[in-house]
Design an enzyme around this catalytic site. Structure first.
Site: not given
Ligand code: IMP
Length: 436
Positions: A15, A17, A40-41, A142, A223, A299, A304, A330, A414
């Site tokens: 997301k 990119k 986010h890269t 709260r 996410q 992170t 993965r 990808k 890419g």
């Protein structure tokens, strides 16, 4: 016209990119949930940059960026993120607005999460251990500390009250375990009070006013849909509303302002942490995807889990968000595989399963049903025109479209901005729906 970009899998779809790429067409990028569990890269002039709290629109000088009330903030990590931006010459003052009602993550949240994960043992969620879940627990209990309190200096009495409460609840061992860190936390808040005071505002008011003036907003999800606390593979989820439904409450705007929703999906699946993953590969193909796709957490650096594209889960996510189109990323990682597989159904005890049983205990028991598709040997890396893709890759994409009933509008070929193939002209994709 305003557009949302959400993840359709278990996060890490690319997301960052996509938001960085699309941001040039927008005035504002607004993030509505999560915290620095996200990574986010973005590649900027060939250089890799990872943002965790800050919207990926920050790299476009004309774009204003909002961190909404639905977010949780680790103040020290945010200050570090800002310092890293400054170090590469990205101006943020007057361009980054933090909601006064975003909640603050405290050291006790991180401590609690570690204890909770350890307590769960082999049933742990595999969280990022950044205090995200406990911070949301305090929000819904709260008693959370707000960014607005940090900015206006009223945090001191609240922090004192919270500490007193925690010590009473968890006993004096908390003081020995965390006393020094709690003191340091207060020095961080002092720094933030001075440094961020102007950036912390009532972002919902600010955003509604700009929307009324005609500003174009890109809503940035973090996410992915399958990690959504309500609609993901509960309990193996994060603690926020990652799907498009979270935009309205996470920013304080009417859902009517979200005109289009695009979902980002990888051409295969990955997942970090525990939880069901029907198409997971434990063999050399899974290892191949991990190495070729550099599938290690942005992170936490964790490897993965990798597997084939799960069209059942993807269709569920497309339908839940009612996406106008899929942004596929990808695909090139599959280049060179002699055969690619798509999961087109599940069975449970030998019987076909209707739809996607998203609840973790059910999803953990299904068996995937696969279709085999021929692979392609030519490289798809950096392709900028759909017609330059090998026919087998195009057939794979067509099958995704057919199964989900959603068009693939964009292929990210890419990590860099220019490594992108639009399947439909950007003006057509990003154009407003006609108003009734
Ligand atoms: P938490 O968000 O740290 O509470 O972690 C809950 C689950 O969500 C764990 O499985 C994490 O690995 C996963 N998760 C949280 N943020 C991300 C992300 O940005 N990408 C992928 N997985 C994530």
């Amino acid at each position: 016209m305003n557009v949302a970009v959400v993840g359709l899998q278990w996060g890490d779809e690319g997301k960052g990119k996509v938001v960085d790429l699309l941001a040039e067409h927008f005035d504002i990028v607004a993030r509505y949930q999560g915290g620095h569990n996200a990574g986010h890269t973005v590649y900027r002039d060939g250089q890799k940059f990872v943002v965790h709290h800050i919207p990926a629109g920050i790299f476009h000088p004309h774009v204003q960026n909002v961190m909404g009330n639905g977010m949780v903030v680790d103040v020290e990590a945010l200050l570090e993120e800002i310092a890293a931006l400054e170090a590469v010459g990205v101006a943020w003052r007057g361009r980054l607005w933090v909601s006064d009602r975003a909640h603050v993550i405290t050291p006790v949240h991180r401590w609690l999460e570690t204890r909770e994960e350890d307590f769960r043992g082999c049933h742990s969620i595999g969280t990022t251990r950044r205090g995200i879940g406990p911070a949301y627990e305090d929000k819904y209990g709260r008693r959370g500390l707000l960014m607005g309190q940090v900015a206006d200096g009223s945090w001191r009495s609240q922090v004192e009250w919270l500490w007193d409460r925690y010590v009473r609840l968890f006993g004096p061992s908390l003081s020995s375990a965390l006393g020094a860190e709690w003191d340091r936390f207060q020095t961080v808040l002092e720094r933030a009070e001075a440094y961020l005071a102007d950036a912390v505002i009532q972002t919902d008011l600010w955003l509604r006013e700009r929307l009324r003036q005609g500003a174009r907003v890109l809503f940035e999800g973090a996410q992915g849909t399958l990690l959504d606390v309500d609609h993901g593979t509960y309990p193996f989820v994060t603690s926020s509303h990652c799907s498009a439904g979270g935009i309205s409450s996470g920013l304080g705007i009417s859902p009517r302002w979200v005109h289009r929703v695009f979902g980002v999906a990888k051409a295969y699946c990955t997942r970090v942490g525990a939880g069901p993953f029907p198409t997971e590969l434990h063999d050399e193909v899974g290892q191949y995807l991990r190495e070729r796709g550099a599938e290690y957490g942005a992170t936490t650096g964790r490897p993965r889990r990798c597997g084939w594209l799960d069209l059942v889960a993807l269709k569920y996510a497309c339908d839940l968000n009612d996406v106008d189109g899929i942004i596929l990323t990808k695909l090139d990682i599959l280049d060179g595989l002699p055969r690619v597989r798509l999961c087109v159904g599940y069975t449970l005890n030998g019987q076909p399963v209707e739809g996607c049983p998203v609840r973790a205990d059910r999803l953990a028991r299904v068996e995937p049903v696969y279709e085999d598709w021929p692979g392609w040997s030519a490289s798809t890396y950096g392709v900028t025109r759909p017609e330059d893709l090998p026919e087998a890759a195009r057939a794979y994409i067509r099958r995704i479209e057919e199964y989900t009933g959603r068009p693939v509008v964009l292929l990210s070929s890419g990590p860099q901005r220019h490594e992108t193939a639009w399947f439909r002209p950007p003006d057509e994709v990003l154009q407003p729906h006609p108003r009734p």
